[in-house]
Scaffold this motif. Structure first.
Motif, PDB file in Angstrom:
ATOM      1  N   GLY A  46     107.128 131.389   3.487  1.00  0.00           N
ATOM      2  CA  GLY A  46     108.377 131.523   4.395  1.00  0.00           C
ATOM      3  C   GLY A  46     109.240 130.771   3.578  1.00  0.00           C
ATOM      4  O   GLY A  46     110.565 131.010   4.426  1.00  0.00           O
ATOM      5  N   LYS A  47     109.738 129.286   3.558  1.00  0.00           N
ATOM      6  CA  LYS A  47     110.436 128.849   3.720  1.00  0.00           C
ATOM      7  C   LYS A  47     110.897 128.786   2.159  1.00  0.00           C
ATOM      8  O   LYS A  47     110.429 128.605   1.311  1.00  0.00           O
ATOM      9  CB  LYS A  47     110.192 127.395   4.115  1.00  0.00           C
ATOM     10  N   PRO A  48     112.007 128.995   1.825  1.00  0.00           N
ATOM     11  CA  PRO A  48     113.143 128.494   0.664  1.00  0.00           C
ATOM     12  C   PRO A  48     112.350 127.183  -0.147  1.00  0.00           C
ATOM     13  O   PRO A  48     112.358 126.357   0.532  1.00  0.00           O
ATOM     14  CB  PRO A  48     114.608 128.658   0.540  1.00  0.00           C
ATOM     15  N   TYR A  49     111.777 127.214  -1.622  1.00  0.00           N
ATOM     16  CA  TYR A  49     111.418 125.903  -2.161  1.00  0.00           C
ATOM     17  C   TYR A  49     112.131 124.772  -1.864  1.00  0.00           C
ATOM     18  O   TYR A  49     111.847 123.633  -1.695  1.00  0.00           O
ATOM     19  CB  TYR A  49     110.658 126.480  -3.565  1.00  0.00           C
ATOM     20  N   TYR A  50     113.463 124.723  -1.929  1.00  0.00           N
ATOM     21  CA  TYR A  50     114.394 123.749  -1.949  1.00  0.00           C
ATOM     22  C   TYR A  50     114.322 123.060  -0.316  1.00  0.00           C
ATOM     23  O   TYR A  50     115.201 122.014  -0.975  1.00  0.00           O
ATOM     24  CB  TYR A  50     115.507 124.301  -2.732  1.00  0.00           C
ATOM     25  N   GLN A  51     113.976 123.678   0.147  1.00  0.00           N
ATOM     26  CA  GLN A  51     114.393 123.082   1.653  1.00  0.00           C
ATOM     27  C   GLN A  51     112.696 122.270   2.011  1.00  0.00           C
ATOM     28  O   GLN A  51     113.220 120.894   2.339  1.00  0.00           O
ATOM     29  CB  GLN A  51     113.547 124.614   2.637  1.00  0.00           C
ATOM     30  N   VAL A  52     112.049 122.613   0.804  1.00  0.00           N
ATOM     31  CA  VAL A  52     110.486 121.513   0.916  1.00  0.00           C
ATOM     32  C   VAL A  52     111.020 120.591   0.027  1.00  0.00           C
ATOM     33  O   VAL A  52     110.845 119.334  -0.042  1.00  0.00           O
ATOM     34  CB  VAL A  52     109.648 122.279   0.608  1.00  0.00           C
ATOM     35  N   TYR A  53     111.756 120.749  -0.791  1.00  0.00           N
ATOM     36  CA  TYR A  53     112.120 119.621  -2.379  1.00  0.00           C
ATOM     37  C   TYR A  53     113.875 120.064  -2.482  1.00  0.00           C
ATOM     38  O   TYR A  53     113.968 120.655  -3.205  1.00  0.00           O
ATOM     39  CB  TYR A  53     110.932 120.173  -3.323  1.00  0.00           C
ATOM     40  N   PRO A  54     115.099 119.029  -2.362  1.00  0.00           N
ATOM     41  CA  PRO A  54     115.979 119.003  -2.297  1.00  0.00           C
ATOM     42  C   PRO A  54     116.164 118.966  -3.723  1.00  0.00           C
ATOM     43  O   PRO A  54     117.371 119.861  -4.129  1.00  0.00           O
ATOM     44  CB  PRO A  54     116.324 118.611  -0.932  1.00  0.00           C
ATOM     45  N   HIS A  55     115.972 118.355  -4.131  1.00  0.00           N
ATOM     46  CA  HIS A  55     116.048 117.947  -5.461  1.00  0.00           C
ATOM     47  C   HIS A  55     116.015 119.315  -6.752  1.00  0.00           C
ATOM     48  O   HIS A  55     116.633 119.143  -7.765  1.00  0.00           O
ATOM     49  CB  HIS A  55     114.888 116.926  -6.145  1.00  0.00           C
ATOM     50  N   LEU A  56     115.321 120.678  -5.817  1.00  0.00           N
ATOM     51  CA  LEU A  56     115.192 121.598  -7.090  1.00  0.00           C
ATOM     52  C   LEU A  56     116.399 122.372  -6.312  1.00  0.00           C
ATOM     53  O   LEU A  56     116.495 123.648  -7.003  1.00  0.00           O
ATOM     54  CB  LEU A  56     114.241 121.995  -6.678  1.00  0.00           C
ATOM     55  N   TYR A  57     117.132 121.637  -5.195  1.00  0.00           N
ATOM     56  CA  TYR A  57     118.006 123.061  -5.054  1.00  0.00           C
ATOM     57  C   TYR A  57     119.116 123.599  -6.416  1.00  0.00           C
ATOM     58  O   TYR A  57     119.742 123.391  -6.980  1.00  0.00           O
ATOM     59  CB  TYR A  57     118.946 122.807  -3.669  1.00  0.00           C
ATOM     60  N   ASN A  58     119.842 125.124  -6.574  1.00  0.00           N
ATOM     61  CA  ASN A  58     120.385 125.209  -6.999  1.00  0.00           C
ATOM     62  C   ASN A  58     119.443 126.094  -8.818  1.00  0.00           C
ATOM     63  O   ASN A  58     119.675 125.773  -9.666  1.00  0.00           O
ATOM     64  CB  ASN A  58     121.663 125.195  -7.465  1.00  0.00           C
ATOM     65  N   TYR A  59     118.151 125.257  -8.536  1.00  0.00           N
ATOM     66  CA  TYR A  59     117.049 125.808  -9.117  1.00  0.00           C
ATOM     67  C   TYR A  59     116.102 126.844  -9.448  1.00  0.00           C
ATOM     68  O   TYR A  59     115.466 127.148 -10.194  1.00  0.00           O
ATOM     69  CB  TYR A  59     116.658 124.039  -9.968  1.00  0.00           C
ATOM     70  N   ILE A  60     115.545 126.424  -7.982  1.00  0.00           N
ATOM     71  CA  ILE A  60     114.832 127.608  -7.634  1.00  0.00           C
ATOM     72  C   ILE A  60     115.198 127.965  -6.746  1.00  0.00           C
ATOM     73  O   ILE A  60     115.325 128.159  -5.651  1.00  0.00           O
ATOM     74  CB  ILE A  60     113.163 126.565  -7.176  1.00  0.00           C
ATOM     75  N   GLU A  61     115.351 129.467  -6.409  1.00  0.00           N
ATOM     76  CA  GLU A  61     115.661 129.887  -5.626  1.00  0.00           C
ATOM     77  C   GLU A  61     114.225 131.492  -4.929  1.00  0.00           C
ATOM     78  O   GLU A  61     114.386 131.914  -3.952  1.00  0.00           O
ATOM     79  CB  GLU A  61     116.343 131.242  -5.912  1.00  0.00           C
ATOM     80  N   LEU A  62     113.002 131.097  -5.533  1.00  0.00           N
ATOM     81  CA  LEU A  62     111.747 131.332  -4.436  1.00  0.00           C
ATOM     82  C   LEU A  62     111.548 130.989  -3.389  1.00  0.00           C
ATOM     83  O   LEU A  62     111.958 129.946  -2.652  1.00  0.00           O
ATOM     84  CB  LEU A  62     110.803 131.413  -5.648  1.00  0.00           C
ATOM     85  N   GLU A  63     110.967 131.782  -2.796  1.00  0.00           N
ATOM     86  CA  GLU A  63     110.159 131.442  -1.058  1.00  0.00           C
ATOM     87  C   GLU A  63     108.726 130.292  -1.104  1.00  0.00           C
ATOM     88  O   GLU A  63     107.994 131.312  -2.532  1.00  0.00           O
ATOM     89  CB  GLU A  63     110.450 131.798   0.015  1.00  0.00           C
ATOM     90  N   CYS A  64     108.493 130.175  -0.318  1.00  0.00           N
ATOM     91  CA  CYS A  64     106.856 129.505  -1.360  1.00  0.00           C
ATOM     92  C   CYS A  64     106.315 131.357   0.021  1.00  0.00           C
ATOM     93  O   CYS A  64     106.826 131.551   1.144  1.00  0.00           O
ATOM     94  CB  CYS A  64     106.591 128.762  -0.045  1.00  0.00           C
ATOM     95  N   GLU A  65     105.267 131.514  -0.417  1.00  0.00           N
ATOM     96  CA  GLU A  65     104.700 132.714   0.313  1.00  0.00           C
ATOM     97  C   GLU A  65     103.137 132.604  -0.128  1.00  0.00           C
ATOM     98  O   GLU A  65     102.333 131.531  -0.524  1.00  0.00           O
ATOM     99  CB  GLU A  65     104.757 133.908  -1.029  1.00  0.00           C
ATOM    100  N   GLU A  66     102.758 133.654   1.049  1.00  0.00           N
ATOM    101  CA  GLU A  66     101.059 133.478   1.471  1.00  0.00           C
ATOM    102  C   GLU A  66     100.699 132.772   0.392  1.00  0.00           C
ATOM    103  O   GLU A  66     100.768 133.706  -1.423  1.00  0.00           O
ATOM    104  CB  GLU A  66     100.874 133.940   2.206  1.00  0.00           C
ATOM    105  N   LEU A  67      99.059 133.459  -0.566  1.00  0.00           N
ATOM    106  CA  LEU A  67      98.261 133.444  -1.390  1.00  0.00           C
ATOM    107  C   LEU A  67      97.863 134.722  -1.016  1.00  0.00           C
ATOM    108  O   LEU A  67      97.020 135.051  -0.246  1.00  0.00           O
ATOM    109  CB  LEU A  67      96.874 132.442  -2.006  1.00  0.00           C
ATOM    110  N   ASN A  68      98.802 135.876  -1.928  1.00  0.00           N
ATOM    111  CA  ASN A  68      97.931 136.763  -2.188  1.00  0.00           C
ATOM    112  C   ASN A  68      96.671 137.357  -3.427  1.00  0.00           C
ATOM    113  O   ASN A  68      97.998 137.306  -4.280  1.00  0.00           O
ATOM    114  CB  ASN A  68      99.006 138.375  -1.898  1.00  0.00           C
ATOM    115  N   LEU A  69      96.238 137.049  -3.464  1.00  0.00           N
ATOM    116  CA  LEU A  69      95.759 137.016  -4.537  1.00  0.00           C
ATOM    117  C   LEU A  69      95.013 137.535  -5.481  1.00  0.00           C
ATOM    118  O   LEU A  69      95.736 137.604  -7.416  1.00  0.00           O
ATOM    119  CB  LEU A  69      93.812 136.786  -4.627  1.00  0.00           C
TER     120      LEU A  69
END
Length: 346
Positions: free
Chosen positions: A39-62
């Motif tokens: 549910g978190k934007p990926y760049y909030q976990v890894y700020p060095h990828l801000y403006n490179y990755i717009e995806l959110e982290c998600e639970e695995l739906n296999l």
């Protein structure tokens, strides 16, 4: 564009995968999974990828994740990639596993070393050990690739020319390896606590490291016979980098010039393996952020032993960069695509 999904995207190897794939001209990232940060934007976990990755982290739906991707990268601890691989094979998709679940050919060896039951043993015969410089043709025709461990990458590339040419006694190999702390992953542990690691230098898993059977398995294939190694890993107080110093007894008289010529010929045309000129030795800082493996080799004429030094960035050529290199080979892309990056210095 190749649609890629990363399962376990918020560990260090996952983050390195995302960084490399975000700049790959032939790849579209379509899913990043994380149990801890769903549910978190990926760049909030890894700020060095801000403006490179717009995806959110998600639970695995296999089933959904596999259906929406052309290639799946699993950057998970051992024991967690088997069901994902089975689903990928079922749906006819490609998978690169950065963990240990498909590296060993023997279910018995896997259980003995990892203490986990293998739930997809039928896939072991399909898995290709993904060291492109050694197994490129097999990787190109595969759908399931077992990405090598970081220590084995330095060791196998370091020893391949000698074993293929029967130039060393395969029972005399001694390997002394050092790794940066990122090799232990992002999970919290006392072993990698700053106060424990800083200003410290220590061996660990002496004579018991889980990469030993992987190294011996692949070295045996190169030698065409039994290979037994002595391997001691060490943790050094730096973030990235890995250097292995390898010793073995020569079976014939050769000097350093002859050995160097052999290595240059063996790795001719291999972009990501750099055989250094005499007098120049590998150093981890020269490789930070790159997918290169630097090798130097010399003969100790006094002892009759050959000494090989092999260095990589443990997160790139030792993990995520090599995974992308394997993907490039699997899809028939330029092997350097997304990876032709000079290391950072200082």
């Amino acid at each position: 564009m190749i649609k890629a999904a990363v399962v376990g995207a918020t560990g260090y190897t996952g983050a390195e995968l995302v960084r490399i794939l975000s700049r790959h001209p032939g790849v579209e990232l379509v899913a990043l999974t994380s149990r801890s940060y769903a549910g978190k934007p990926y760049y909030q976990v890894y700020p060095h990828l801000y403006n490179y990755i717009e995806l959110e982290c998600e639970e695995l739906n296999l089933e959904q994740l596999v259906a929406g991707a052309d290639v799946i990268f699993t950057a998970l601890p051992h024991g967690h990639s088997m069901d994902i691989a089975a689903q990928a094979v079922k749906q006819g998709k490609k998978l690169v596993d950065l963990g240990a679940d498909f590296r060993l050919n023997s279910v018995e060896h896997y259980h003995n070393w990892y203490k986990v039951k293998h739930t997809a043993p039928e896939l072991l015969s399909q898995a290709v050990y993904g060291l492109p410089e050694i197994n490129r043709a097999a990787v190109a025709g595969s759908t399931l690739v077992a990405n090598p461990g970081c220590y084995p990458t330095t060791v196998i590339l370091g020893l391949a020319p000698l074993l293929k040419n029967n130039l060393i006694d395969a029972g005399t190999i001694i390997i002394d390896s050092k790794s940066g702390v990122s090799g232990a992953g992002r999970g919290l542990s006392l072993k990698t606590h700053f106060s424990e690691v800083n200003d410290n230098f220590q061996a660990y898993a002496v004579a018991a490291h889980r990469h030993i059977p992987e190294m011996e398995q692949e070295l045996c294939k190169l030698a065409g016979g039994e290979v037994t190694i002595s391997f001691t890993p060490h943790l050094v107080p730096m973030t990235r980098g890995m250097l292995s110093t390898i010793y073995a007894n020569l079976t014939c008289q050769m000097d350093s010039e002859q050995i160097n010529r052999l290595y240059r010929q063996y790795y001719a045309g291999e972009y990501f393996v750099r055989v250094l000129p005499p007098g120049m030795l590998p150093q981890t800082k020269a490789l930070a952020g790159s997918n290169f493996c630097d090798i130097a080799v010399t003969v100790d004429r006094r002892t009759g032993r050959v000494i090989v030094l092999s260095a990589i960035d443990n997160l790139v050529k030792g993990a995520s960069g090599q995974a992308v290199q394997n993907m490039n080979v699997m899809f028939g892309l330029d092997e350097k695509s997304g990876l032709d990056v000079v290391g950072m210095y200082p």
